[in-house]
Design a protein around this motif. Structure first.
Motif, PDB file in Angstrom:
ATOM      1  N   ILE A  37       0.862  -1.179   0.000  1.00  0.00           N
ATOM      2  CA  ILE A  37       0.000   0.000   0.000  1.00  0.00           C
ATOM      3  C   ILE A  37       0.895   1.224   0.000  1.00  0.00           C
ATOM      4  CG2 ILE A  37      -1.783   1.269   1.273  1.00  0.00           C
ATOM      5  CD1 ILE A  37      -2.469  -1.475   2.602  1.00  0.00           C
ATOM      6  N   ARG A  38       0.616   2.166  -0.919  1.00  0.00           N
ATOM      7  CA  ARG A  38       1.391   3.405  -0.997  1.00  0.00           C
ATOM      8  C   ARG A  38       0.474   4.588  -0.766  1.00  0.00           C
ATOM      9  NH1 ARG A  38       4.209   1.640  -6.441  1.00  0.00           N
ATOM     10  NH2 ARG A  38       2.006   1.404  -6.802  1.00  0.00           N
ATOM     11  N   LEU A  39       0.887   5.446   0.132  1.00  0.00           N
ATOM     12  CA  LEU A  39       0.131   6.646   0.471  1.00  0.00           C
ATOM     13  C   LEU A  39       1.107   7.802   0.475  1.00  0.00           C
ATOM     14  CD1 LEU A  39      -2.563   7.855   1.499  1.00  0.00           C
ATOM     15  CD2 LEU A  39      -1.795   7.315   3.797  1.00  0.00           C
ATOM     16  N   PRO A  46       0.506  -4.761   3.941  1.00  0.00           N
ATOM     17  CA  PRO A  46      -0.863  -4.966   4.433  1.00  0.00           C
ATOM     18  C   PRO A  46      -0.854  -5.552   5.840  1.00  0.00           C
ATOM     19  CG  PRO A  46      -0.604  -5.835   2.226  1.00  0.00           C
ATOM     20  CD  PRO A  46       0.766  -5.463   2.710  1.00  0.00           C
ATOM     21  N   ALA A  47      -1.752  -5.084   6.665  1.00  0.00           N
ATOM     22  CA  ALA A  47      -1.851  -5.586   8.040  1.00  0.00           C
ATOM     23  C   ALA A  47      -2.440  -6.984   8.037  1.00  0.00           C
ATOM     24  CB  ALA A  47      -2.714  -4.656   8.872  1.00  0.00           C
ATOM     25  N   ASP A  48      -1.963  -7.814   8.925  1.00  0.00           N
ATOM     26  CA  ASP A  48      -2.509  -9.157   9.111  1.00  0.00           C
ATOM     27  C   ASP A  48      -2.689  -9.381  10.597  1.00  0.00           C
ATOM     28  OD1 ASP A  48      -3.277 -11.773   9.116  1.00  0.00           O
ATOM     29  OD2 ASP A  48      -1.556 -12.514   7.997  1.00  0.00           O
ATOM     30  N   GLY A  49      -3.805  -8.870  11.109  1.00  0.00           N
ATOM     31  CA  GLY A  49      -4.073  -8.959  12.535  1.00  0.00           C
ATOM     32  C   GLY A  49      -4.149 -10.385  13.043  1.00  0.00           C
ATOM     33  N   ALA A  50      -4.657 -11.303  12.217  1.00  0.00           N
ATOM     34  CA  ALA A  50      -4.760 -12.695  12.640  1.00  0.00           C
ATOM     35  C   ALA A  50      -3.380 -13.291  12.888  1.00  0.00           C
ATOM     36  CB  ALA A  50      -5.506 -13.508  11.585  1.00  0.00           C
ATOM     37  N   ASP A  56      -6.653  -4.672  14.608  1.00  0.00           N
ATOM     38  CA  ASP A  56      -6.464  -3.286  14.188  1.00  0.00           C
ATOM     39  C   ASP A  56      -7.831  -2.801  13.715  1.00  0.00           C
ATOM     40  OD1 ASP A  56      -6.059  -0.952  12.739  1.00  0.00           O
ATOM     41  OD2 ASP A  56      -4.147  -1.602  11.923  1.00  0.00           O
ATOM     42  N   PHE A  57      -8.479  -1.967  14.517  1.00  0.00           N
ATOM     43  CA  PHE A  57      -9.848  -1.572  14.216  1.00  0.00           C
ATOM     44  C   PHE A  57      -9.956  -0.764  12.935  1.00  0.00           C
ATOM     45  CE2 PHE A  57     -10.076  -2.500  18.765  1.00  0.00           C
ATOM     46  CZ  PHE A  57     -11.087  -3.452  18.735  1.00  0.00           C
ATOM     47  N   VAL A  63     -11.685  -3.268   5.785  1.00  0.00           N
ATOM     48  CA  VAL A  63     -12.088  -4.561   5.229  1.00  0.00           C
ATOM     49  C   VAL A  63     -13.610  -4.635   5.122  1.00  0.00           C
ATOM     50  CG1 VAL A  63     -12.158  -7.044   5.679  1.00  0.00           C
ATOM     51  CG2 VAL A  63     -10.014  -5.790   5.952  1.00  0.00           C
ATOM     52  N   ARG A  64     -14.320  -4.152   6.142  1.00  0.00           N
ATOM     53  CA  ARG A  64     -15.792  -4.165   6.104  1.00  0.00           C
ATOM     54  C   ARG A  64     -16.322  -3.254   4.996  1.00  0.00           C
ATOM     55  NH1 ARG A  64     -15.094  -4.009  11.599  1.00  0.00           N
ATOM     56  NH2 ARG A  64     -15.725  -1.831  11.728  1.00  0.00           N
TER      57      ARG A  64
END
Length: 96
Positions: A37-39, A46-50, A56-57, A63-64
């Motif tokens: 991801i570039r900003l 990419p975050a992988d909370g699992a 990460d809310f 994602v939602r």
């Protein structure tokens, strides 16, 4: 720029660039795999909370939002998703 954790002298970017792939999955589902991801001048993995055992809310909210979109157009070079909010679309284009 400060809310995005960008340098103070850098203007907010007009778009978020995401490296990844998309393909049709089983049962007509859509599988989007993100690799980077570039900003503006910042790059993120990419975050992988699992995998991290953390939630990460902000990531979960993103994602939602994407999960609630409706595909409008899909081919090998372009993916267009319509959000639930009026007038909001996500355009993913294949780059060489």
């Amino acid at each position: 720029a400060s809310a995005l954790a960008l340098p103070a002298d850098e203007a907010a970017p007009s778009a978020v660039l995401i490296d990844g792939t998309w393909r049709m999955a089983a049962s007509e589902g859509l599988n989007i795999q993100t690799t980077a991801i570039r900003l503006g001048s910042r790059n993120f993995k990419p975050a992988d909370g699992a995998a991290d055992g953390m939630v990460d809310f902000e990531h979960e909210k993103a994602v939602r939002v994407l999960g609630a979109t409706t595909p409008v157009y899909l081919d090998a070079a372009l993916l267009v998703l319509r959000a639930q909010a009026d007038g909001v679309v996500f355009v993913w284009e294949s780059l060489p």
